[in-house]
Design a protein around this motif. Structure first.
Motif, PDB file in Angstrom:
ATOM      1  N   LYS A  38       0.822  -1.207   0.000  1.00  0.00           N
ATOM      2  CA  LYS A  38       0.000   0.000   0.000  1.00  0.00           C
ATOM      3  C   LYS A  38       0.860   1.262   0.000  1.00  0.00           C
ATOM      4  CE  LYS A  38      -4.137  -1.867   2.162  1.00  0.00           C
ATOM      5  NZ  LYS A  38      -5.140  -1.633   3.200  1.00  0.00           N
ATOM      6  N   CYS A  39       1.832   1.298  -0.873  1.00  0.00           N
ATOM      7  CA  CYS A  39       2.752   2.433  -0.950  1.00  0.00           C
ATOM      8  C   CYS A  39       2.086   3.635  -1.630  1.00  0.00           C
ATOM      9  CB  CYS A  39       4.024   2.018  -1.680  1.00  0.00           C
ATOM     10  SG  CYS A  39       3.715   1.243  -3.283  1.00  0.00           S
ATOM     11  N   TRP A  40       2.866   4.715  -1.806  1.00  0.00           N
ATOM     12  CA  TRP A  40       2.363   5.966  -2.370  1.00  0.00           C
ATOM     13  C   TRP A  40       2.675   6.059  -3.858  1.00  0.00           C
ATOM     14  CZ3 TRP A  40       4.808  10.058   1.404  1.00  0.00           C
ATOM     15  CH2 TRP A  40       4.394   9.793   2.715  1.00  0.00           C
ATOM     16  N   ASN A  41       1.796   6.774  -4.553  1.00  0.00           N
ATOM     17  CA  ASN A  41       1.974   7.037  -5.972  1.00  0.00           C
ATOM     18  C   ASN A  41       1.547   8.480  -6.238  1.00  0.00           C
ATOM     19  OD1 ASN A  41       2.254   6.606  -8.802  1.00  0.00           O
ATOM     20  ND2 ASN A  41       0.083   6.120  -8.968  1.00  0.00           N
ATOM     21  N   ASP A  42       2.303   9.185  -7.079  1.00  0.00           N
ATOM     22  CA  ASP A  42       1.832  10.495  -7.515  1.00  0.00           C
ATOM     23  C   ASP A  42       0.910  10.277  -8.704  1.00  0.00           C
ATOM     24  OD1 ASP A  42       4.011   9.744  -9.149  1.00  0.00           O
ATOM     25  OD2 ASP A  42       4.539  11.815  -9.586  1.00  0.00           O
ATOM     26  N   THR A  43      -0.213  10.961  -8.694  1.00  0.00           N
ATOM     27  CA  THR A  43      -1.253  10.718  -9.684  1.00  0.00           C
ATOM     28  C   THR A  43      -2.011  12.008  -9.956  1.00  0.00           C
ATOM     29  OG1 THR A  43      -3.016   9.132 -10.221  1.00  0.00           O
ATOM     30  CG2 THR A  43      -3.043  10.059  -8.020  1.00  0.00           C
ATOM     31  N   PRO A  44      -2.758  12.095 -11.053  1.00  0.00           N
ATOM     32  CA  PRO A  44      -3.539  13.306 -11.308  1.00  0.00           C
ATOM     33  C   PRO A  44      -4.535  13.583 -10.179  1.00  0.00           C
ATOM     34  CG  PRO A  44      -3.376  12.013 -13.314  1.00  0.00           C
ATOM     35  CD  PRO A  44      -2.826  11.165 -12.202  1.00  0.00           C
ATOM     36  N   CYS A  45      -4.641  14.826  -9.800  1.00  0.00           N
ATOM     37  CA  CYS A  45      -5.511  15.236  -8.697  1.00  0.00           C
ATOM     38  C   CYS A  45      -6.990  15.111  -9.031  1.00  0.00           C
ATOM     39  CB  CYS A  45      -5.207  16.682  -8.314  1.00  0.00           C
ATOM     40  SG  CYS A  45      -3.481  16.975  -7.892  1.00  0.00           S
ATOM     41  N   THR A  46      -7.301  14.882 -10.293  1.00  0.00           N
ATOM     42  CA  THR A  46      -8.694  14.784 -10.725  1.00  0.00           C
ATOM     43  C   THR A  46      -9.262  13.376 -10.599  1.00  0.00           C
ATOM     44  OG1 THR A  46      -7.915  14.508 -12.988  1.00  0.00           O
ATOM     45  CG2 THR A  46      -8.533  16.751 -12.295  1.00  0.00           C
ATOM     46  N   HIS A  47      -8.437  12.398 -10.243  1.00  0.00           N
ATOM     47  CA  HIS A  47      -8.969  11.053 -10.018  1.00  0.00           C
ATOM     48  C   HIS A  47      -9.896  11.071  -8.804  1.00  0.00           C
ATOM     49  CE1 HIS A  47      -5.538   8.761 -12.262  1.00  0.00           C
ATOM     50  NE2 HIS A  47      -6.203   9.592 -13.039  1.00  0.00           N
ATOM     51  N   LEU A  48     -10.783  10.122  -8.739  1.00  0.00           N
ATOM     52  CA  LEU A  48     -11.718  10.018  -7.619  1.00  0.00           C
ATOM     53  C   LEU A  48     -11.236   8.935  -6.661  1.00  0.00           C
ATOM     54  CD1 LEU A  48     -15.085  10.197  -9.591  1.00  0.00           C
ATOM     55  CD2 LEU A  48     -13.984  12.024  -8.284  1.00  0.00           C
ATOM     56  N   HIS A  49     -10.996   9.330  -5.397  1.00  0.00           N
ATOM     57  CA  HIS A  49     -10.521   8.391  -4.385  1.00  0.00           C
ATOM     58  C   HIS A  49     -11.173   8.703  -3.040  1.00  0.00           C
ATOM     59  CE1 HIS A  49      -7.571   6.988  -7.171  1.00  0.00           C
ATOM     60  NE2 HIS A  49      -6.807   8.065  -7.105  1.00  0.00           N
TER      61      HIS A  49
END
Length: 147
Positions: A127-138
């Protein structure tokens, strides 16, 4: 004497309330954390946290990271935490203004893609971290200090 007793009881009750997290929040190391299962964009998740007097969570140690992962253990999708480098690429900071003194990036992350400037956790092995687009829904994790 009765007045003094009532005053002491009131002070004890107020002190105890100040050392506890609000209902549904979980305490760890002097802060209160809340898992929000709603699927939101990063900015909307941060705004939701701010309405609670909090920010998207900053994480400062392996122990804190483990605690936050346990909050989201039933969640099978990524969750937002409060790290961003949207202002300057590769200059990561936490929304609560604390120092980024701990990281749990997945392999080859962050990958400095200009459109990926918000941190999601709960991806990859561990369950590590990933940089991703801020527009994804989480889903998201909010944190605030004890009052």
């Amino acid at each position: 004497m009765l007045t003094v007793s009532l005053l002491v009881c009131a002070i004890v009750a107020l002190t105890r309330a100040a050392d506890e997290c609000p209902t549904d929040w979980k305490m760890f190391n002097g802060r209160c954390f809340l898992f929000n299962p709603l699927q939101l964009h990063w900015a909307d998740a941060q705004e939701s946290c701010m309405k609670e007097g909090a920010n998207l969570a900053s994480i400062h140690s392996l122990e804190e990271s483990t605690f936050v992962k346990e909050l989201t253990s039933a969640d099978l999708i990524p969750s937002w935490i409060g790290g961003t480098d949207c202002q300057v690429s590769t200059r990561w900071f936490w929304m609560d203004s604390t120092s980024m003194d701990y990281a749990d990036w997945c392999a080859a992350q962050p990958d400095t893609t200009l459109t990926e400037c918000c941190i999601q956790m709960n991806v990859g092995i561990g369950k590590c971290w990933n940089d991703t687009p801020c527009t994804h829904l989480h889903s998201s994790i909010c944190a605030k200090p004890l009052k």
